[in-house]
Design a protein around this motif. Sequence first.
Motif, mmCIF file in Angstrom:
data_model
loop_
_atom_site.group_PDB
_atom_site.id
_atom_site.type_symbol
_atom_site.label_atom_id
_atom_site.label_comp_id
_atom_site.label_asym_id
_atom_site.label_seq_id
_atom_site.Cartn_x
_atom_site.Cartn_y
_atom_site.Cartn_z
ATOM 1 N N GLY A 57 -4.484 -2.224 -27.749
ATOM 2 C CA GLY A 57 -4.302 -1.696 -26.397
ATOM 3 C C GLY A 57 -4.105 -0.191 -26.389
ATOM 4 N N GLU A 58 -3.298 0.316 -27.326
ATOM 5 C CA GLU A 58 -3.066 1.755 -27.403
ATOM 6 C C GLU A 58 -4.361 2.498 -27.716
ATOM 7 O OE1 GLU A 58 0.107 2.811 -30.016
ATOM 8 O OE2 GLU A 58 1.405 1.190 -29.328
ATOM 9 N N LYS A 59 -5.117 1.988 -28.665
ATOM 10 C CA LYS A 59 -6.369 2.649 -29.049
ATOM 11 C C LYS A 59 -7.362 2.666 -27.887
ATOM 12 C CE LYS A 59 -5.928 1.491 -33.961
ATOM 13 N NZ LYS A 59 -6.488 0.729 -35.095
ATOM 14 N N GLU A 60 -7.395 1.598 -27.121
ATOM 15 C CA GLU A 60 -8.312 1.553 -25.979
ATOM 16 C C GLU A 60 -7.939 2.622 -24.957
ATOM 17 O OE1 GLU A 60 -10.048 0.796 -22.250
ATOM 18 O OE2 GLU A 60 -7.887 0.586 -22.617
ATOM 19 N N ILE B 289 -4.027 16.954 -29.441
ATOM 20 C CA ILE B 289 -3.748 15.646 -30.051
ATOM 21 C C ILE B 289 -3.554 14.651 -28.921
ATOM 22 C CG2 ILE B 289 -2.155 14.272 -31.448
ATOM 23 C CD1 ILE B 289 -1.393 16.845 -32.920
ATOM 24 N N ILE B 290 -4.321 13.576 -28.942
ATOM 25 C CA ILE B 290 -4.130 12.468 -28.001
ATOM 26 C C ILE B 290 -3.517 11.325 -28.789
ATOM 27 C CG2 ILE B 290 -5.225 10.900 -26.370
ATOM 28 C CD1 ILE B 290 -7.499 12.866 -26.079
ATOM 29 N N THR B 291 -2.317 10.942 -28.412
ATOM 30 C CA THR B 291 -1.594 9.931 -29.171
ATOM 31 C C THR B 291 -0.798 9.053 -28.219
ATOM 32 O OG1 THR B 291 -0.088 9.597 -31.052
ATOM 33 C CG2 THR B 291 0.415 11.435 -29.559
ATOM 34 N N SER B 292 0.037 8.180 -28.784
ATOM 35 C CA SER B 292 0.855 7.264 -27.990
ATOM 36 C C SER B 292 2.293 7.339 -28.484
ATOM 37 C CB SER B 292 0.313 5.832 -28.124
ATOM 38 O OG SER B 292 0.277 5.440 -29.494
ATOM 39 N N PRO B 293 3.251 6.928 -27.657
ATOM 40 C CA PRO B 293 4.651 6.976 -28.092
ATOM 41 C C PRO B 293 4.945 5.864 -29.106
ATOM 42 C CG PRO B 293 4.469 6.000 -25.906
ATOM 43 C CD PRO B 293 3.092 6.477 -26.275
ATOM 44 N N PRO B 294 6.042 6.042 -29.860
ATOM 45 C CA PRO B 294 6.996 7.148 -29.766
ATOM 46 C C PRO B 294 6.602 8.301 -30.685
ATOM 47 C CG PRO B 294 7.863 5.475 -31.238
ATOM 48 C CD PRO B 294 6.535 4.942 -30.750
ATOM 49 N N VAL C 88 -0.213 9.425 -24.362
ATOM 50 C CA VAL C 88 -0.722 8.464 -23.381
ATOM 51 C C VAL C 88 0.243 7.283 -23.273
ATOM 52 C CG1 VAL C 88 -2.631 6.926 -22.784
ATOM 53 C CG2 VAL C 88 -3.087 9.127 -23.900
ATOM 54 N N GLY C 89 0.658 6.991 -22.038
ATOM 55 C CA GLY C 89 1.549 5.860 -21.824
ATOM 56 C C GLY C 89 3.008 6.221 -21.849
ATOM 57 N N LEU D 54 -1.465 5.785 -15.550
ATOM 58 C CA LEU D 54 -2.290 4.809 -14.867
ATOM 59 C C LEU D 54 -3.018 5.423 -13.674
ATOM 60 C CD1 LEU D 54 0.118 1.732 -14.949
ATOM 61 C CD2 LEU D 54 -1.942 2.097 -16.332
ATOM 62 N N GLY D 55 -2.358 6.381 -12.989
ATOM 63 C CA GLY D 55 -2.996 7.006 -11.856
ATOM 64 C C GLY D 55 -3.929 8.124 -12.257
ATOM 65 N N GLY D 56 -3.830 8.725 -13.335
ATOM 66 C CA GLY D 56 -4.557 9.808 -13.969
ATOM 67 C C GLY D 56 -3.821 10.005 -15.260
ATOM 68 N N PRO D 57 -4.372 10.504 -16.343
ATOM 69 C CA PRO D 57 -5.550 11.305 -16.292
ATOM 70 C C PRO D 57 -6.812 10.552 -15.910
ATOM 71 C CG PRO D 57 -4.875 10.920 -18.561
ATOM 72 C CD PRO D 57 -3.849 10.284 -17.696
#
Length: 343
Positions: free
Chosen positions: A146-149, A298-303, A322-323, A330-333
């Motif tokens: 899910g994170e990768k998507e 860098i586009i990444t996810s937490p933490p 992201v997230g 969810l509304g943007g980007p």
Amino acid sequence: MGGRRQFGLRAGRARSPLTVHFVWSLLAAKSASLYPSPRAPARTIVEFCGIIKSNAHSDCGESIMSQRARPLVAERQREIVRLLQEIGTLRIGELTDRFDVSDETIRRDLAVLEEQGLLTRAYGGAFAEGVHDETSYQRRMRQNHGEKERLGRVAAAMVRDGSTIIIDSGTTMRHLATHLKAKRDLVVITNGINHVDALLANQTLTLVVTGGVVRRATLGAAGELAVATLETLRADHTFIATHGFSADAGLTYPSFEEVAVKRAMIAAGEEVTLLADGSKCGRVSMVRVAPLDKLNRIITSPPIPDGEREKIEELGIDLVVVGEDEGSELGGPSASGNGDFVR
């Protein structure tokens, strides 16, 4: 030997204090009749009971200790294999801290597991067998799916129509390739053969695949041919993948084969963006690909650890988590009409 059989004793078996006391009494009586000297029976008794004591503490004691230790060793070695399958690479220092044992104990564990074909030892640590520090492509596609998507979707929103981009191999990049279907007139350069079908679904897209030897672990082409192709090309935007990243260690990767390709991709891009889920932040692998300041974003996810966040931002790198704020994510980007990334 006859005396020991007479009293029902067998070497290597521990006796209770009551048994030893009984044997002592019998020996004292027997020795008194055999040795007139008062010192002789005492010496005989001490020597014989020394045998009993030695056997009780060595054979039986060692047997008990080995029976207790053996499951601990097996459990520790199973955990080492599990960690390697999950992480891919481990250092001896990490394992000694985790299991609270000495370096030599861990080295023995690694030697045993290498003999069983479960890992490959290297200086200072070990790699998962077969693909060194990498798990299979199919397994990695399922990990953090899910994170990768979401990372792929956010990265695709940054791609402008009519631009030339480079996409690295890897599972996260596969999601980026899938989200490019709505883009128009792109030129996409990639070494990832796993991206080809998704990219060709876009009828306006021109696809350039580098040559090279395809690695089963990543389904990416590597080697001199891939590097030579990339060195002749320029792109507006390079999207790179890696196994680990940190402000101090930079981008790191477990395998030598694809490092030169990644470096060539970074050099060919006017703008360079790293796509890596948060599990890779702070992870350091064997080979350094490039310092982190080679990146624009860098586009990444937490933490993301606070220490890493501060250092990355001090380098002037745009950090997109992201997230982290579900409402804004969810509304943007989103993509505007011309494909620009909108915060």
